[in-house]
Design an enzyme around this catalytic site. Structure first.
Site, PDB file in Angstrom:
ATOM      1  N   HIS A 153      -6.252   9.317   2.398  1.00  0.00           N
ATOM      2  CA  HIS A 153      -5.532   8.754   3.283  1.00  0.00           C
ATOM      3  C   HIS A 153      -5.333   7.104   2.452  1.00  0.00           C
ATOM      4  CE1 HIS A 153      -9.467   6.859   5.066  1.00  0.00           C
ATOM      5  NE2 HIS A 153      -9.158   7.969   5.365  1.00  0.00           N
ATOM      6  N   CYS A 169     -13.432  12.173   4.903  1.00  0.00           N
ATOM      7  CA  CYS A 169     -12.162  11.293   4.321  1.00  0.00           C
ATOM      8  C   CYS A 169     -12.349  10.644   2.663  1.00  0.00           C
ATOM      9  CB  CYS A 169     -11.137  10.502   4.760  1.00  0.00           C
ATOM     10  SG  CYS A 169     -10.762  11.611   6.267  1.00  0.00           S
TER      11      CYS A 169
END
Length: 193
Positions: A153, A169
Site C-alpha cells: 500500500h 505490510c
C-alpha cells in the site's frame, strides 16, 4: 552504499511526482536479463540484474518479489517485458514478517483502514476504523495479499520508506504505489523473502 543510492534515486522519483511515460518506457526491457534502473553502482552504471526465473516458474500473470532485508519490491509485467523496482517500508521486527508465496487477491483505490486487534493492543491510541483520506496510513492505493492483514500500500508518511517500520505490510511512496497499481492485477504471484 548500493542500497542507499537505490533508495535515493527512487525517492527522487517518489518526491518529484508520478513517473512519466518516458520513465515507464525507460524501465522496459525487451529481452535478456531484467535490469533495475534504480540500482546504480559507484561508477554510475547499472549494477544489479534480476531474472524472474530465480523466483517463478512462469510469469504469465506477472510477478512481485519483496525483499524484506533490502526493503525492496521488484515487479515483472506478464511475459517479463517490463521490470520495475521500488524501495519500500518493511516489517519492523521478525515477529511481523510473513515470508513465502502468496498472490494479490484484490486491489482498492482510496482504501479505508481497520487496524488489527494486535495493533490496537500494542497501541491503544489507534482508531477502530479510519476512512479514506490524507490521514489514512494506507495512502491512496492498496493491493491485498492472500495472507490476512498483509498488503502492499501507499503511505501518508513517506519518510518511512527504506526502513523497517510496519506491522507486516509493505509501504510505498504514493507515486510509486499508484504506478504499480496500474500494472498489477489480482492473481499476480508474490514471493516474499
Amino acid at each position: 552504499m548500493k542500497r542507499f543510492l537505490s533508495v535515493l534515486v527512487a525517492a527522487a522519483v517518489g518526491w518529484f511526482g508520478t513517473a512519466s511515460a518516458q520513465t515507464i518506457e525507460a524501465m522496459s526491457v525487451a529481452s535478456g536479463p531484467q535490469m533495475s534502473l534504480g540500482m546504480l553502482s559507484a561508477e554510475g552504471g547499472i549494477s544489479e540484474r534480476r531474472d524472474w526465473r530465480d523466483y517463478f516458474d512462469s510469469i504469465s500473470r506477472g510477478g512481485i518479489v519483496i525483499s524484506i532485508d533490502d526493503a525492496r519490491l521488484s515487479y515483472w509485467s506478464p511475459g517479463g517485458e517490463r521490470f520495475m523496482e521500488f524501495p519500500i517500508g518493511a516489517p519492523k521486527a521478525e515477529e511481523f514478517e510473513r515470508t513465502g508465496r502468496t498472490q494479490v487477491v484484490r486491489k482498492t483505490r482510496n482504501p479505508d483502514w481497520t487496524p488489527t486487534a494486535s495493533m490496537r493492543q500494542r497501541d491503544p491510541s489507534l482508531p477502530a476504523y479510519m476512512e479514506p483520506g490524507p490521514r489514512n496510513p494506507l495512502g491512496t492505493r492498496a493491493m491485498y495479499l492472500g495472507w490476512p492483514a498483509y498488503l502492499i500500500h501507499g503511505t501518508n508518511a513517506p519518510m518511512t520508506i527504506g526502513r523497517k517500520v510496519s506491522s507486516g505490510c509493505f509501504r510505498m511512496f504514493p507515486q510509486h504505489v499508484e504506478l504499480l497499481y496500474e500494472f498489477v492485477e489480482p492473481g499476480t504471484p508474490v514471493y516474499v523473502h
